[in-house]
Design a protein around this motif. Sequence first.
Motif, PDB file in Angstrom:
ATOM      1  N   HIS A  91     -16.674 -40.646  25.857  1.00 44.29           N
ATOM      2  CA  HIS A  91     -16.851 -42.058  26.573  1.00 44.29           C
ATOM      3  C   HIS A  91     -15.668 -42.456  26.673  1.00 44.29           C
ATOM      4  O   HIS A  91     -15.629 -43.509  27.697  1.00 44.29           O
ATOM      5  CB  HIS A  91     -17.868 -42.589  25.412  1.00 44.29           C
ATOM      6  N   LEU A  92     -14.978 -42.741  25.803  1.00 41.02           N
ATOM      7  CA  LEU A  92     -13.752 -43.715  26.041  1.00 41.02           C
ATOM      8  C   LEU A  92     -13.109 -43.288  27.327  1.00 41.02           C
ATOM      9  O   LEU A  92     -12.316 -44.192  27.914  1.00 41.02           O
ATOM     10  CB  LEU A  92     -12.945 -43.593  24.656  1.00 41.02           C
ATOM     11  N   GLU A  93     -12.932 -41.870  27.558  1.00 45.64           N
ATOM     12  CA  GLU A  93     -12.129 -41.463  28.770  1.00 45.64           C
ATOM     13  C   GLU A  93     -13.089 -41.958  29.715  1.00 45.64           C
ATOM     14  O   GLU A  93     -12.266 -42.406  30.694  1.00 45.64           O
ATOM     15  CB  GLU A  93     -12.115 -39.971  28.669  1.00 45.64           C
ATOM     16  N   PHE A  94     -14.326 -41.826  29.801  1.00 47.15           N
ATOM     17  CA  PHE A  94     -15.032 -42.555  31.021  1.00 47.15           C
ATOM     18  C   PHE A  94     -14.814 -43.828  31.301  1.00 47.15           C
ATOM     19  O   PHE A  94     -14.518 -44.266  32.520  1.00 47.15           O
ATOM     20  CB  PHE A  94     -16.640 -42.132  30.798  1.00 47.15           C
ATOM     21  N   VAL A  95     -14.637 -44.626  30.298  1.00 48.78           N
ATOM     22  CA  VAL A  95     -14.468 -46.082  30.479  1.00 48.78           C
ATOM     23  C   VAL A  95     -12.940 -46.657  30.864  1.00 48.78           C
ATOM     24  O   VAL A  95     -12.994 -47.237  31.715  1.00 48.78           O
ATOM     25  CB  VAL A  95     -14.981 -46.722  29.083  1.00 48.78           C
ATOM     26  N   ASP A  96     -12.194 -45.805  30.263  1.00 46.95           N
ATOM     27  CA  ASP A  96     -10.755 -46.288  30.431  1.00 46.95           C
ATOM     28  C   ASP A  96     -10.350 -45.623  31.886  1.00 46.95           C
ATOM     29  O   ASP A  96      -9.495 -46.490  32.550  1.00 46.95           O
ATOM     30  CB  ASP A  96     -10.046 -45.722  29.190  1.00 46.95           C
ATOM     31  N   CYS A  97     -10.525 -44.537  32.075  1.00 45.13           N
ATOM     32  CA  CYS A  97      -9.861 -43.916  33.124  1.00 45.13           C
ATOM     33  C   CYS A  97     -10.567 -44.049  34.648  1.00 45.13           C
ATOM     34  O   CYS A  97     -10.153 -44.197  35.384  1.00 45.13           O
ATOM     35  CB  CYS A  97      -9.714 -42.154  33.132  1.00 45.13           C
ATOM     36  N   GLY A  98     -12.113 -44.121  34.470  1.00 40.84           N
ATOM     37  CA  GLY A  98     -12.730 -44.329  35.494  1.00 40.84           C
ATOM     38  C   GLY A  98     -12.905 -43.242  36.647  1.00 40.84           C
ATOM     39  O   GLY A  98     -13.645 -43.267  37.416  1.00 40.84           O
ATOM     40  N   LEU A  99     -12.071 -42.240  36.746  1.00 39.00           N
ATOM     41  CA  LEU A  99     -12.291 -41.132  37.832  1.00 39.00           C
ATOM     42  C   LEU A  99     -12.103 -39.697  37.051  1.00 39.00           C
ATOM     43  O   LEU A  99     -11.107 -39.014  36.906  1.00 39.00           O
ATOM     44  CB  LEU A  99     -10.727 -41.375  38.425  1.00 39.00           C
ATOM     45  N   CYS A 100     -13.426 -39.615  36.734  1.00 41.14           N
ATOM     46  CA  CYS A 100     -13.725 -38.149  35.900  1.00 41.14           C
ATOM     47  C   CYS A 100     -13.963 -37.000  36.750  1.00 41.14           C
ATOM     48  O   CYS A 100     -14.706 -37.285  37.735  1.00 41.14           O
ATOM     49  CB  CYS A 100     -14.644 -38.603  34.797  1.00 41.14           C
ATOM     50  N   LYS A 101     -13.703 -35.943  36.556  1.00 43.53           N
ATOM     51  CA  LYS A 101     -14.206 -34.889  37.517  1.00 43.53           C
ATOM     52  C   LYS A 101     -15.454 -34.355  36.895  1.00 43.53           C
ATOM     53  O   LYS A 101     -15.901 -34.387  35.936  1.00 43.53           O
ATOM     54  CB  LYS A 101     -13.003 -33.725  37.015  1.00 43.53           C
ATOM     55  N   VAL A 102     -16.103 -33.892  37.778  1.00 43.71           N
ATOM     56  CA  VAL A 102     -17.362 -32.984  37.636  1.00 43.71           C
ATOM     57  C   VAL A 102     -17.418 -32.243  36.389  1.00 43.71           C
ATOM     58  O   VAL A 102     -18.153 -31.929  35.856  1.00 43.71           O
ATOM     59  CB  VAL A 102     -18.080 -32.464  38.856  1.00 43.71           C
ATOM     60  N   ARG A 103     -16.299 -31.435  36.387  1.00 47.57           N
ATOM     61  CA  ARG A 103     -16.313 -30.399  35.278  1.00 47.57           C
ATOM     62  C   ARG A 103     -16.342 -31.045  33.996  1.00 47.57           C
ATOM     63  O   ARG A 103     -16.868 -30.490  32.993  1.00 47.57           O
ATOM     64  CB  ARG A 103     -14.959 -29.309  35.449  1.00 47.57           C
ATOM     65  N   SER A 128     -22.605 -43.501  31.752  1.00 47.63           N
ATOM     66  CA  SER A 128     -21.116 -43.776  32.648  1.00 47.63           C
ATOM     67  C   SER A 128     -20.576 -42.697  33.523  1.00 47.63           C
ATOM     68  O   SER A 128     -20.404 -43.098  34.471  1.00 47.63           O
ATOM     69  CB  SER A 128     -20.483 -44.359  31.418  1.00 47.63           C
ATOM     70  N   GLY A 129     -20.665 -41.616  32.832  1.00 45.61           N
ATOM     71  CA  GLY A 129     -19.908 -40.536  33.517  1.00 45.61           C
ATOM     72  C   GLY A 129     -20.664 -40.332  34.733  1.00 45.61           C
ATOM     73  O   GLY A 129     -20.051 -39.935  35.833  1.00 45.61           O
ATOM     74  N   TYR A 130     -22.087 -40.110  34.595  1.00 48.67           N
ATOM     75  CA  TYR A 130     -22.642 -39.687  36.211  1.00 48.67           C
ATOM     76  C   TYR A 130     -22.841 -40.807  37.082  1.00 48.67           C
ATOM     77  O   TYR A 130     -22.437 -40.496  38.157  1.00 48.67           O
ATOM     78  CB  TYR A 130     -24.371 -39.377  35.438  1.00 48.67           C
ATOM     79  N   ALA A 131     -22.738 -42.031  36.530  1.00 45.81           N
ATOM     80  CA  ALA A 131     -22.603 -43.120  37.655  1.00 45.81           C
ATOM     81  C   ALA A 131     -21.159 -43.184  38.180  1.00 45.81           C
ATOM     82  O   ALA A 131     -21.207 -43.265  39.385  1.00 45.81           O
ATOM     83  CB  ALA A 131     -22.966 -44.266  36.964  1.00 45.81           C
ATOM     84  N   GLN A 132     -20.327 -42.791  37.518  1.00 43.93           N
ATOM     85  CA  GLN A 132     -18.751 -43.044  38.152  1.00 43.93           C
ATOM     86  C   GLN A 132     -18.228 -41.575  38.865  1.00 43.93           C
ATOM     87  O   GLN A 132     -17.744 -41.844  39.736  1.00 43.93           O
ATOM     88  CB  GLN A 132     -17.765 -43.280  36.819  1.00 43.93           C
ATOM     89  N   ASN A 133     -19.266 -40.571  38.744  1.00 39.48           N
ATOM     90  CA  ASN A 133     -19.100 -39.501  39.592  1.00 39.48           C
ATOM     91  C   ASN A 133     -20.199 -39.544  40.777  1.00 39.48           C
ATOM     92  O   ASN A 133     -19.995 -38.637  41.481  1.00 39.48           O
ATOM     93  CB  ASN A 133     -19.230 -38.210  38.810  1.00 39.48           C
ATOM     94  N   GLY A 134     -20.946 -40.584  41.097  1.00 37.24           N
ATOM     95  CA  GLY A 134     -21.657 -40.652  42.135  1.00 37.24           C
ATOM     96  C   GLY A 134     -22.934 -39.973  42.073  1.00 37.24           C
ATOM     97  O   GLY A 134     -23.721 -39.918  42.768  1.00 37.24           O
ATOM     98  N   LYS A 135     -23.371 -39.642  40.677  1.00 41.65           N
ATOM     99  CA  LYS A 135     -24.654 -38.874  40.495  1.00 41.65           C
ATOM    100  C   LYS A 135     -25.605 -40.180  40.026  1.00 41.65           C
ATOM    101  O   LYS A 135     -25.934 -39.939  38.634  1.00 41.65           O
ATOM    102  CB  LYS A 135     -24.429 -37.838  39.522  1.00 41.65           C
ATOM    103  N   TYR A 136     -25.930 -41.022  41.009  1.00 38.79           N
ATOM    104  CA  TYR A 136     -26.637 -42.282  40.492  1.00 38.79           C
ATOM    105  C   TYR A 136     -28.333 -41.745  40.201  1.00 38.79           C
ATOM    106  O   TYR A 136     -28.597 -42.481  38.782  1.00 38.79           O
ATOM    107  CB  TYR A 136     -26.677 -43.032  41.618  1.00 38.79           C
TER     108      TYR A 136
END
Length: 453
Positions: A91-103, A128-136
């Motif tokens: 969760h912290l990685e998703f919030v802090d980095c913002g550019l997470c990979k699909v894997r 958060s992860g799905y939203a930032q990966n465009g999987k709305y």
Amino acid sequence: MNQLKQIHAYSLRNGLDHTKFLIEKLLQLPDLPYACTLFDQIPKPSVYLYNKFIQTFSSIGHPHRCWLLYCQMCSQGLHANCLMKCVEIYHLEFVDCGLCKVRHMEAALELFNKMPVRNVISWTALISGYAQNGKYAKALEMFIGLENEKGTKPNEVSIASVLPACSQLGALDIGKRIEAYARNNGFFKNAYVSNAVLELHARCGNIEEAQQVFDEIGSKRNLCSWNTMIMGLAVHGRCIDALQLYDQMLIRKMRPDDVTFVGLLLACTHGGMVAEGRQLFESMESKFQVAPKLEHYGCLVDLLGRAGELQEAYNLIQNMPMAPDSVIWGTLLGACSFHGNVELGEVAAESLFKLEPWNPGNYVILSNIYALAGDWSGVARLRKMMKGGHITKRAGYSYIEVGDGIHEFIVEDRSHLKSGEIYALLHKIYDIIKLHKHVHHDPNEDEELLYSS
């Protein structure tokens, strides 16, 4: 450190096991390489030691090492509370980095599904992860799952994570329901939540309500608030209002950034304001030291192209400080199609064929340019190229919001479980329209239907 090495040597000579003590001390220093060496020598590390390593790697920002340790623990048949810690790390990685990979999302979902107990942090990590990966749609699905989880309620971070997904999907009704929940629970005072609510209304075309939200935020507005409102006005045709809001922003000593200028250039594009667009583009660096990015050049190319200034648009592309991408060339190709410019259309299309040879749309647009010019040999040549390259046009799809869900469909789609009922209802509606037209026939209605279809 020397004392620890002496203890380790003494333990080895005398067959004593001080590994747990040594690892704890090494992690406190920290001396991770030494600690990892000792850890790797243990045939079956305890849950306690796994937790210690996961906590240490978490504290120094190494989430992937935490994930590997968790997988290693699972392979040995161990299950523990470090599972929750892993999800918090993701969760912290998703919030802090913002550019997470699909894997990463696949790994996070696997982790989530193995959790014996889930809390709002674990749910929010995936949302958060799905939203930032465009999987709305998936992000919204996870949020609804969170709402239905007994004993767990969405928090401010959950709301701020899912509302952008609603904005992207155009799911205004669901978004309004989430907004009401946020207001009832006092979350609207959070800047991330209030800006997400503003974006929901602005992006979905609910401009009047967006203006009310913008006014409600009041003195707590930040640059994100101003940018969101400017962008919303721009993309929905309120071009003059967007530029006037920019003037108010400058009066309040708010310094624009690159996002601000994207919205302003879009406003000029939709309003056909070429001179204003050129002036704003030039002011980026000269007044505010904001270096134009690829998207700013794309906006200016679009502005010039729509106004018929195709040669100027092409010259701009040629003199860009960075290589033009498919969006830039596609914008020019679209303008050439609108204005019937074969020569520059061919130049843009050739670049696109190299950048994205799989995209059939570029072939279709150039073919239309040839057809408008009466060059049927060019049309035939492109069709032959598409056939030879096995390039076919994919069907476009649309979204529709029904209740608390988002449904995707294409033309004549039969994949939905209730497609039979849906088409039966459509046929009934069509029969009613035909009957109404037959009973109340108006010659002008035929023309209106023709132009609206």
